[in-house]
Design a protein around this motif. Structure first.
Motif, PDB file in Angstrom:
ATOM      1  N   HIS A  83       1.026  -1.077  -0.240  1.00  0.00           N
ATOM      2  CA  HIS A  83       0.106  -0.044   0.071  1.00  0.00           C
ATOM      3  C   HIS A  83       0.983   1.322   0.061  1.00  0.00           C
ATOM      4  O   HIS A  83       1.722   1.176   0.807  1.00  0.00           O
ATOM      5  CB  HIS A  83      -1.043  -0.053   1.289  1.00  0.00           C
ATOM      6  CG  HIS A  83      -1.829  -1.233   1.155  1.00  0.00           C
ATOM      7  ND1 HIS A  83      -3.210  -1.169   0.653  1.00  0.00           N
ATOM      8  CD2 HIS A  83      -1.707  -2.244   1.952  1.00  0.00           C
ATOM      9  CE1 HIS A  83      -3.781  -2.405   0.809  1.00  0.00           C
ATOM     10  NE2 HIS A  83      -3.014  -3.003   1.762  1.00  0.00           N
ATOM     11  N   LEU A  84       0.422   2.227  -0.862  1.00  0.00           N
ATOM     12  CA  LEU A  84       1.042   3.683  -0.782  1.00  0.00           C
ATOM     13  C   LEU A  84       0.075   4.524  -0.645  1.00  0.00           C
ATOM     14  O   LEU A  84      -0.499   4.747  -1.663  1.00  0.00           O
ATOM     15  CB  LEU A  84       1.741   3.768  -2.180  1.00  0.00           C
ATOM     16  CG  LEU A  84       2.572   5.006  -2.521  1.00  0.00           C
ATOM     17  CD1 LEU A  84       3.929   5.064  -1.448  1.00  0.00           C
ATOM     18  CD2 LEU A  84       3.095   5.068  -3.955  1.00  0.00           C
ATOM     19  N   VAL A  85       0.258   5.388   0.336  1.00  0.00           N
ATOM     20  CA  VAL A  85      -0.629   6.341   0.543  1.00  0.00           C
ATOM     21  C   VAL A  85      -0.074   7.756   0.211  1.00  0.00           C
ATOM     22  O   VAL A  85       1.050   7.909   0.652  1.00  0.00           O
ATOM     23  CB  VAL A  85      -1.164   6.526   2.076  1.00  0.00           C
ATOM     24  CG1 VAL A  85      -2.139   7.643   2.397  1.00  0.00           C
ATOM     25  CG2 VAL A  85      -1.756   5.167   2.689  1.00  0.00           C
ATOM     26  N   VAL A  86      -0.760   8.582  -0.707  1.00  0.00           N
ATOM     27  CA  VAL A  86      -0.184   9.686  -1.364  1.00  0.00           C
ATOM     28  C   VAL A  86      -1.081  11.065  -0.921  1.00  0.00           C
ATOM     29  O   VAL A  86      -2.276  10.771  -1.078  1.00  0.00           O
ATOM     30  CB  VAL A  86      -0.106   9.490  -2.786  1.00  0.00           C
ATOM     31  CG1 VAL A  86       0.268  10.639  -3.600  1.00  0.00           C
ATOM     32  CG2 VAL A  86       0.573   8.047  -3.006  1.00  0.00           C
ATOM     33  N   THR A  87      -0.519  11.895  -0.488  1.00  0.00           N
ATOM     34  CA  THR A  87      -1.047  13.226  -0.336  1.00  0.00           C
ATOM     35  C   THR A  87      -0.713  14.264  -1.207  1.00  0.00           C
ATOM     36  O   THR A  87       0.469  14.176  -1.577  1.00  0.00           O
ATOM     37  CB  THR A  87      -0.876  13.507   1.232  1.00  0.00           C
ATOM     38  OG1 THR A  87      -1.790  14.852   1.375  1.00  0.00           O
ATOM     39  CG2 THR A  87       0.626  13.979   1.479  1.00  0.00           C
ATOM     40  N   GLN A  88      -1.540  15.109  -1.607  1.00  0.00           N
ATOM     41  CA  GLN A  88      -1.174  16.342  -2.327  1.00  0.00           C
ATOM     42  C   GLN A  88      -0.954  17.415  -1.229  1.00  0.00           C
ATOM     43  O   GLN A  88      -1.713  17.464  -0.306  1.00  0.00           O
ATOM     44  CB  GLN A  88      -2.338  16.832  -3.240  1.00  0.00           C
ATOM     45  CG  GLN A  88      -2.857  15.770  -4.004  1.00  0.00           C
ATOM     46  CD  GLN A  88      -2.185  15.308  -5.392  1.00  0.00           C
ATOM     47  OE1 GLN A  88      -1.219  15.910  -5.804  1.00  0.00           O
ATOM     48  NE2 GLN A  88      -2.202  14.149  -5.785  1.00  0.00           N
ATOM     49  N   PHE A  89      -0.099  18.439  -1.332  1.00  0.00           N
ATOM     50  CA  PHE A  89       0.273  19.392  -0.623  1.00  0.00           C
ATOM     51  C   PHE A  89      -1.069  20.169  -0.077  1.00  0.00           C
ATOM     52  O   PHE A  89      -1.344  20.624   0.829  1.00  0.00           O
ATOM     53  CB  PHE A  89       1.272  20.042  -0.852  1.00  0.00           C
ATOM     54  CG  PHE A  89       2.602  19.715  -0.651  1.00  0.00           C
ATOM     55  CD1 PHE A  89       3.369  19.293   0.721  1.00  0.00           C
ATOM     56  CD2 PHE A  89       3.378  19.007  -1.725  1.00  0.00           C
ATOM     57  CE1 PHE A  89       4.391  19.147   0.850  1.00  0.00           C
ATOM     58  CE2 PHE A  89       4.693  18.555  -1.598  1.00  0.00           C
ATOM     59  CZ  PHE A  89       5.113  18.657  -0.184  1.00  0.00           C
ATOM     60  N   THR A  90      -1.763  20.345  -1.327  1.00  0.00           N
ATOM     61  CA  THR A  90      -3.078  20.973  -1.348  1.00  0.00           C
ATOM     62  C   THR A  90      -4.221  20.581  -0.905  1.00  0.00           C
ATOM     63  O   THR A  90      -5.359  20.973  -0.345  1.00  0.00           O
ATOM     64  CB  THR A  90      -3.494  21.630  -2.551  1.00  0.00           C
ATOM     65  OG1 THR A  90      -3.422  20.619  -3.583  1.00  0.00           O
ATOM     66  CG2 THR A  90      -2.657  22.664  -3.109  1.00  0.00           C
ATOM     67  N   ASP A  91      -3.939  19.192  -0.235  1.00  0.00           N
ATOM     68  CA  ASP A  91      -4.844  18.565   0.858  1.00  0.00           C
ATOM     69  C   ASP A  91      -5.146  19.344   2.110  1.00  0.00           C
ATOM     70  O   ASP A  91      -6.259  18.974   2.622  1.00  0.00           O
ATOM     71  CB  ASP A  91      -4.500  17.117   1.025  1.00  0.00           C
ATOM     72  CG  ASP A  91      -4.777  16.130  -0.124  1.00  0.00           C
ATOM     73  OD1 ASP A  91      -5.167  16.632  -1.032  1.00  0.00           O
ATOM     74  OD2 ASP A  91      -4.063  15.145   0.027  1.00  0.00           O
TER      75      ASP A  91
END
Length: 575
Positions: free
Chosen positions: A147-155
């Motif tokens: 699993h790879l959890v990915v966030t955008q900075f603008t989240d």
């Protein structure tokens, strides 16, 4: 009684008893005490302690749902941002282990952080996700990420609500784009925003971790081989989180500028964990920018700033410096390199601030030595930190040396790590027993004066031998900072047909001196200001020195480049 007892802060005990609880409890307790107080500030937005707690619990539920269990190692790969703090504590909430990774690493390097700690879950930002996915895809199926959890900075912030003081033009192409999730050969990529908004009724398991349970597995590089994981428990980190707060007169009213990276042990422990334990506020910068720093210190009335000396040098060199108000600062200090005496004096003369230098390693959970805030010495590592016993020993015999003699710094204390992950031989080589205590061999050369203050002479392997004279680069660098034209300098060795080795200086000039000072001018000045065997025989001007993710000058990279260039020059050319 140790020699430094006379300068020990009278208000502090020599040893402390830290809480025997999980690091998670520091956040839980601060949220109970100060639910509506600002815990984090980022891009003009504040998160209260209750916001931070709720977000960390939500992420913990989602990580548990994809299989994270107590003891599992979870990679956390991102620059400073609220998501890093949220995820760090979410992992701890599950009694799992944080594996902090330098976001400057690329795919080939990242393979090691997946395979060595047996990582199956990683959390990262969208700009770094392709490299983690590429690293995972290149591994055998049984070793890949699941699993790879990915966030955008603008989240976590609205770009339209952020002014240029917080979000400079140079950052916009990095922080603002919304990037697609990577496609993985096997495993699944998850969007942070979706996980944080998902509804779940699942109860979180009880927190059971105690002082002796593994909490964080940061990696440290040596002179050879792959990076080694340093096994830090809740207890080793808890000690220095508490001690760092006490040492700096910490209270819940602290407002701390967090620009040293939180993947690094100093930013993680002495900044993030200390602030959460105190119930203080963290003003987060994703990376260094001198004018953003000046703006944030002024706007948020920052009281405490732990940094790398190069950051202070850069801020003081800003053409906008006169528009910033640093009067709120009551504590400024750091480590990683010596603070040039001239810069420290300017801080004192202009702002009334005594720069408090400290010393520590990944293995010691940041500080093992630091200067007394009321009696600091310049270009000094300080005295042994709270609960620490430290000596200077002969690196060959391990015999303790007298004050003034140069030898290896060794450290014993409750913040020292428990050994290298999967490296029993390296662990055994790093420790020795004396007087019922286990001492860690730092690999750093130093000396101690009659008052018990420690000084760095250099890394064991960073020494220049010029005609039998030992030249310690840190000493020459400190001297060169006195030159009015020099902003930064790094000393390396170059070959010399007569002396074997000679000193070379790689120099960054101040902006207003460029084109006005020559390499020979610097050499002539050095000849007048230091012993002839120490002076650089060669000077090279560069626009910037290479720095690691934690802000330290990468002298080894400059040294290797110098030797490679010399090898090319001496290699016979084809006819």
């Amino acid at each position: 009684m140790p020699a430094h007892a006379a300068v020990w802060p009278a208000r502090l005990p020599a040893k402390i008893t830290p809480p025997a609880t999980s690091l998670w409890m520091n956040l839980a307790i601060s949220a109970l005490r100060y639910p509506d107080k600002a815990a984090l500030v980022f891009m003009g937005r504040a998160w209260t302690f209750q916001d931070l707690l709720s977000s960390a619990e939500q992420m913990a539920r989602q990580l548990a749902a994809i299989g994270v269990k107590p003891g599992d190692r979870v990679v956390l790969d991102m620059q400073n941002c609220p998501q890093l703090v949220i995820t760090h504590f979410a992992i701890l909430r599950l009694d799992a282990v944080v594996v902090p990774v330098n976001p400057m690493n690329r795919a080939e390097e990242l393979k090691h952080y997946i395979t060595d700690p047996d990582t199956r879950v990683a959390v990262t930002t969208a700009d770094l996700a392709p490299d983690l996915a590429q690293a995972s895809d290149a591994l055998p199926p049984e070793q890949r990420l699941q699993h790879l959890v990915v966030t955008q900075f603008t989240d976590v912030f609205d770009p339209d609500a952020v002014g240029p003081e917080d979000l400079p033009e140079a950052w916009r192409s990095w922080l603002l784009p919304v990037r697609a999730l990577p496609v993985m050969v096997s495993g699944q990529a998850h969007a942070w925003r979706e996980l944080m908004s998902a509804r779940t009724t699942a109860d979180l398991p009880e927190v059971k971790a105690g002082p002796d349970d593994l909490a964080v597995l940061p990696y440290t590089s040596g002179t050879t081989g792959l990076p080694k994981g340093c096994m830090h428990t809740h207890g080793t980190l808890m000690h220095n989180a508490m001690a760092s707060g006490l040492w700096g007169n910490g209270t819940p009213e602290n407002v701390t500028l967090c620009v040293v990276p939180m993947f690094h042990i100093t930013g993680m422990v002495s900044v993030m964990h200390t602030s959460i334990l105190l119930g203080a506020s963290l003003v987060i910068m994703p990376r260094w920018d001198r004018d953003v720093a000046g703006h944030l210190i002024s706007k948020w009335r920052v009281t405490h700033w732990t940094n790398i000396p190069t950051m202070v040098i850069d801020l003081l060199g800003s053409p906008h410096m006169d528009s910033y108000n640093l009067n709120s600062l009551v504590y400024i200090g750091g480590g990683g390199a010596a603070m040039p005496e001239a810069v420290a004096q300017r801080l004192l003369d202009q702002f009334g601030l005594r720069y408090v230098e400290g010393y520590g390693l990944t293995e010691t959970a940041a500080p093992s030595h630091t200067n007394p805030p009321d009696a600091p010495k310049k270009q000094c590592l300080g005295i042994p930190f709270m609960s620490v016993s430290s000596h200077i020993v002969d690196p060959e015999t391990l015999a303790e040396l007298s004050p003034g003699e140069s030898g290896e710094i060794v450290i014993s204390g409750p913040q020292v790590f428990k050994g290298y992950w999967k490296r029993p031989e390296a662990t055994a080589a790093a420790f020795f027993e004396r007087d019922g205590k286990s001492f860690f061999r730092s690999g750093d050369m130093g000396r101690v004066d009659e008052e018990g203050y420690f000084f760095m002479t250099d890394r064991l392997k960073r020494m220049i031998n010029a005609s039998g004279f030992k030249v310690w680069p840190a000493e020459v660098e400190a001297l060169m900072f006195r030159h009015p034209a020099i902003q930064e300098a790094c000393i390396i060795a170059t070959r010399d047909a007569y002396r074997g080795e000679s000193v070379k200086a790689v120099v960054v000039l101040r902006q207003d001196h460029k084109g006005k000072v020559t390499e020979q001018d610097i050499i002539d000045w050095c000849r007048e200001n230091m012993a002839v065997y120490k002076m650089p025989r060669a000077v090279s001007f560069v626009d910037a020195l290479p720095k690691s993710g934690s802000g330290k000058v990468m002298w080894r990279a400059l040294q290797e480049a110098e030797m490679a260039a010399l090898d090319t020059e001496t290699k016979p050319q084809p006819q």
